[in-house]
Design a protein around this motif. Structure first.
Motif, PDB file in Angstrom:
ATOM      1  N   SER A  41       0.824  -1.212   0.000  1.00  0.00           N
ATOM      2  CA  SER A  41       0.000   0.000   0.000  1.00  0.00           C
ATOM      3  C   SER A  41       0.857   1.260   0.000  1.00  0.00           C
ATOM      4  O   SER A  41       0.356   2.347  -0.252  1.00  0.00           O
ATOM      5  CB  SER A  41      -0.939   0.012   1.205  1.00  0.00           C
ATOM      6  OG  SER A  41      -0.215   0.210   2.403  1.00  0.00           O
ATOM      7  N   LYS A  42       2.138   1.079   0.304  1.00  0.00           N
ATOM      8  CA  LYS A  42       3.094   2.187   0.336  1.00  0.00           C
ATOM      9  C   LYS A  42       2.674   3.281   1.315  1.00  0.00           C
ATOM     10  O   LYS A  42       2.978   4.456   1.141  1.00  0.00           O
ATOM     11  CB  LYS A  42       3.315   2.753  -1.059  1.00  0.00           C
ATOM     12  CG  LYS A  42       3.914   1.735  -2.011  1.00  0.00           C
ATOM     13  CD  LYS A  42       4.177   2.308  -3.348  1.00  0.00           C
ATOM     14  CE  LYS A  42       4.757   1.380  -4.357  1.00  0.00           C
ATOM     15  NZ  LYS A  42       4.665  -0.005  -4.274  1.00  0.00           N
ATOM     16  N   THR A  43       1.944   2.852   2.348  1.00  0.00           N
ATOM     17  CA  THR A  43       1.524   3.760   3.411  1.00  0.00           C
ATOM     18  C   THR A  43       1.972   3.151   4.728  1.00  0.00           C
ATOM     19  O   THR A  43       1.589   2.030   5.050  1.00  0.00           O
ATOM     20  CB  THR A  43      -0.010   3.930   3.421  1.00  0.00           C
ATOM     21  OG1 THR A  43      -0.419   4.385   2.135  1.00  0.00           O
ATOM     22  CG2 THR A  43      -0.448   4.908   4.481  1.00  0.00           C
ATOM     23  N   PHE A  44       2.768   3.889   5.475  1.00  0.00           N
ATOM     24  CA  PHE A  44       3.225   3.378   6.760  1.00  0.00           C
ATOM     25  C   PHE A  44       2.114   3.529   7.788  1.00  0.00           C
ATOM     26  O   PHE A  44       1.487   4.571   7.901  1.00  0.00           O
ATOM     27  CB  PHE A  44       4.472   4.125   7.238  1.00  0.00           C
ATOM     28  CG  PHE A  44       5.022   3.566   8.514  1.00  0.00           C
ATOM     29  CD1 PHE A  44       5.808   2.439   8.503  1.00  0.00           C
ATOM     30  CD2 PHE A  44       4.713   4.154   9.728  1.00  0.00           C
ATOM     31  CE1 PHE A  44       6.305   1.903   9.681  1.00  0.00           C
ATOM     32  CE2 PHE A  44       5.211   3.639  10.912  1.00  0.00           C
ATOM     33  CZ  PHE A  44       6.004   2.508  10.890  1.00  0.00           C
ATOM     34  N   SER A  45       1.857   2.446   8.514  1.00  0.00           N
ATOM     35  CA  SER A  45       0.793   2.464   9.514  1.00  0.00           C
ATOM     36  C   SER A  45       1.320   1.915  10.840  1.00  0.00           C
ATOM     37  O   SER A  45       1.740   0.768  10.910  1.00  0.00           O
ATOM     38  CB  SER A  45      -0.382   1.612   9.030  1.00  0.00           C
ATOM     39  OG  SER A  45      -1.290   1.387  10.072  1.00  0.00           O
ATOM     40  N   PHE A  46       1.271   2.757  11.874  1.00  0.00           N
ATOM     41  CA  PHE A  46       1.657   2.286  13.198  1.00  0.00           C
ATOM     42  C   PHE A  46       0.675   1.230  13.691  1.00  0.00           C
ATOM     43  O   PHE A  46       1.041   0.335  14.433  1.00  0.00           O
ATOM     44  CB  PHE A  46       1.721   3.448  14.194  1.00  0.00           C
ATOM     45  CG  PHE A  46       2.930   4.315  14.013  1.00  0.00           C
ATOM     46  CD1 PHE A  46       4.194   3.844  14.342  1.00  0.00           C
ATOM     47  CD2 PHE A  46       2.808   5.599  13.521  1.00  0.00           C
ATOM     48  CE1 PHE A  46       5.318   4.643  14.183  1.00  0.00           C
ATOM     49  CE2 PHE A  46       3.921   6.408  13.346  1.00  0.00           C
ATOM     50  CZ  PHE A  46       5.181   5.932  13.676  1.00  0.00           C
ATOM     51  N   GLY A  47      -0.583   1.338  13.259  1.00  0.00           N
ATOM     52  CA  GLY A  47      -1.594   0.357  13.642  1.00  0.00           C
ATOM     53  C   GLY A  47      -1.236  -1.036  13.152  1.00  0.00           C
ATOM     54  O   GLY A  47      -1.345  -2.016  13.894  1.00  0.00           O
ATOM     55  N   ILE A  48      -0.800  -1.116  11.903  1.00  0.00           N
ATOM     56  CA  ILE A  48      -0.421  -2.423  11.347  1.00  0.00           C
ATOM     57  C   ILE A  48       0.844  -2.932  12.023  1.00  0.00           C
ATOM     58  O   ILE A  48       0.950  -4.125  12.334  1.00  0.00           O
ATOM     59  CB  ILE A  48      -0.254  -2.343   9.814  1.00  0.00           C
ATOM     60  CG1 ILE A  48      -1.622  -2.121   9.164  1.00  0.00           C
ATOM     61  CG2 ILE A  48       0.389  -3.613   9.274  1.00  0.00           C
ATOM     62  CD1 ILE A  48      -1.579  -1.957   7.666  1.00  0.00           C
ATOM     63  N   ILE A  49       1.786  -2.055  12.283  1.00  0.00           N
ATOM     64  CA  ILE A  49       3.016  -2.465  12.974  1.00  0.00           C
ATOM     65  C   ILE A  49       2.683  -3.040  14.349  1.00  0.00           C
ATOM     66  O   ILE A  49       3.225  -4.075  14.747  1.00  0.00           O
ATOM     67  CB  ILE A  49       3.997  -1.274  13.106  1.00  0.00           C
ATOM     68  CG1 ILE A  49       4.475  -0.823  11.735  1.00  0.00           C
ATOM     69  CG2 ILE A  49       5.169  -1.616  14.003  1.00  0.00           C
ATOM     70  CD1 ILE A  49       5.264  -1.855  10.952  1.00  0.00           C
ATOM     71  N   SER A  50       1.767  -2.420  15.059  1.00  0.00           N
ATOM     72  CA  SER A  50       1.402  -2.935  16.384  1.00  0.00           C
ATOM     73  C   SER A  50       0.628  -4.251  16.263  1.00  0.00           C
ATOM     74  O   SER A  50       0.777  -5.133  17.114  1.00  0.00           O
ATOM     75  CB  SER A  50       0.604  -1.906  17.184  1.00  0.00           C
ATOM     76  OG  SER A  50      -0.637  -1.657  16.586  1.00  0.00           O
ATOM     77  N   LYS A  51      -0.161  -4.414  15.213  1.00  0.00           N
ATOM     78  CA  LYS A  51      -0.862  -5.686  15.002  1.00  0.00           C
ATOM     79  C   LYS A  51       0.127  -6.808  14.698  1.00  0.00           C
ATOM     80  O   LYS A  51      -0.044  -7.938  15.165  1.00  0.00           O
ATOM     81  CB  LYS A  51      -1.880  -5.564  13.863  1.00  0.00           C
ATOM     82  CG  LYS A  51      -3.098  -4.739  14.236  1.00  0.00           C
ATOM     83  CD  LYS A  51      -4.056  -4.631  13.069  1.00  0.00           C
ATOM     84  CE  LYS A  51      -5.250  -3.766  13.429  1.00  0.00           C
ATOM     85  NZ  LYS A  51      -6.235  -3.688  12.345  1.00  0.00           N
ATOM     86  N   ILE A  52       1.150  -6.494  13.933  1.00  0.00           N
ATOM     87  CA  ILE A  52       2.192  -7.500  13.637  1.00  0.00           C
ATOM     88  C   ILE A  52       2.889  -7.915  14.920  1.00  0.00           C
ATOM     89  O   ILE A  52       3.103  -9.099  15.176  1.00  0.00           O
ATOM     90  CB  ILE A  52       3.207  -6.959  12.592  1.00  0.00           C
ATOM     91  CG1 ILE A  52       2.537  -6.812  11.224  1.00  0.00           C
ATOM     92  CG2 ILE A  52       4.428  -7.857  12.507  1.00  0.00           C
ATOM     93  CD1 ILE A  52       3.364  -6.071  10.196  1.00  0.00           C
ATOM     94  N   ALA A  53       3.264  -6.935  15.740  1.00  0.00           N
ATOM     95  CA  ALA A  53       3.937  -7.233  17.010  1.00  0.00           C
ATOM     96  C   ALA A  53       3.044  -8.066  17.919  1.00  0.00           C
ATOM     97  O   ALA A  53       3.504  -9.019  18.550  1.00  0.00           O
ATOM     98  CB  ALA A  53       4.346  -5.941  17.698  1.00  0.00           C
ATOM     99  N   ALA A  54       1.763  -7.727  17.994  1.00  0.00           N
ATOM    100  CA  ALA A  54       0.842  -8.479  18.843  1.00  0.00           C
ATOM    101  C   ALA A  54       0.636  -9.893  18.336  1.00  0.00           C
ATOM    102  O   ALA A  54       0.541 -10.847  19.127  1.00  0.00           O
ATOM    103  CB  ALA A  54      -0.503  -7.747  18.923  1.00  0.00           C
TER     104      ALA A  54
END
Length: 124
Positions: free
Chosen positions: A108-121
């Motif tokens: 998507s070429k959009t950085f998302s802190f939400g997705i990063i936190s979902k990956i970590a979780a």
């Protein structure tokens, strides 16, 4: 390529399927055939079943979902469903959810802190 009217209908249909999947209550227990059939009925919209999801590689699952015209948000919601479903004994789809999240983040070429936190979780 779908025209705008068909694309909107398809998007609404996909959103409705994802809402039903997310509304199913998951308890950490052994599920029986009837419980799984509820999920299978909804997954049929994507050409999937619980059993086929277990056997699909991450990249093949993503390819299948893209062929079903899921947009970035819908892919992320499907990943959320996989994480939520992974609390059920005998099913662990967190690896597939992580692959979907990483795909959305990268493509998507959009950085998302939400997705990063979902990956970590999901990795926990």
């Amino acid at each position: 390529m779908l025209n705008k009217g068909l694309r909107d209908e398809e998007s609404t249909r996909i959103d409705n399927v994802l809402k039903v999947l997310m509304s199913i209550g998951f308890l950490p227990k052994f599920w029986n055939i009837e419980d799984i059939s509820l999920i299978d009925d909804e997954l049929k919209s994507f050409g999937l079943s619980v059993e086929s999801m277990e056997n699909l590689e991450e990249k093949d699952l993503i390819t299948l979902l893209l062929r079903c015209h899921l947009d970035w948000n819908q892919l992320e919601q499907f990943g959320d469903f996989l994480v939520k479903f992974s609390v059920v004994e005998n099913y662990n789809f967190s690896g597939k959810a992580i692959a979907i999240y990483e795909y959305v983040q990268q493509e998507s070429k959009t950085f998302s802190f939400g997705i990063i936190s979902k990956i970590a979780a999901a990795r926990k």
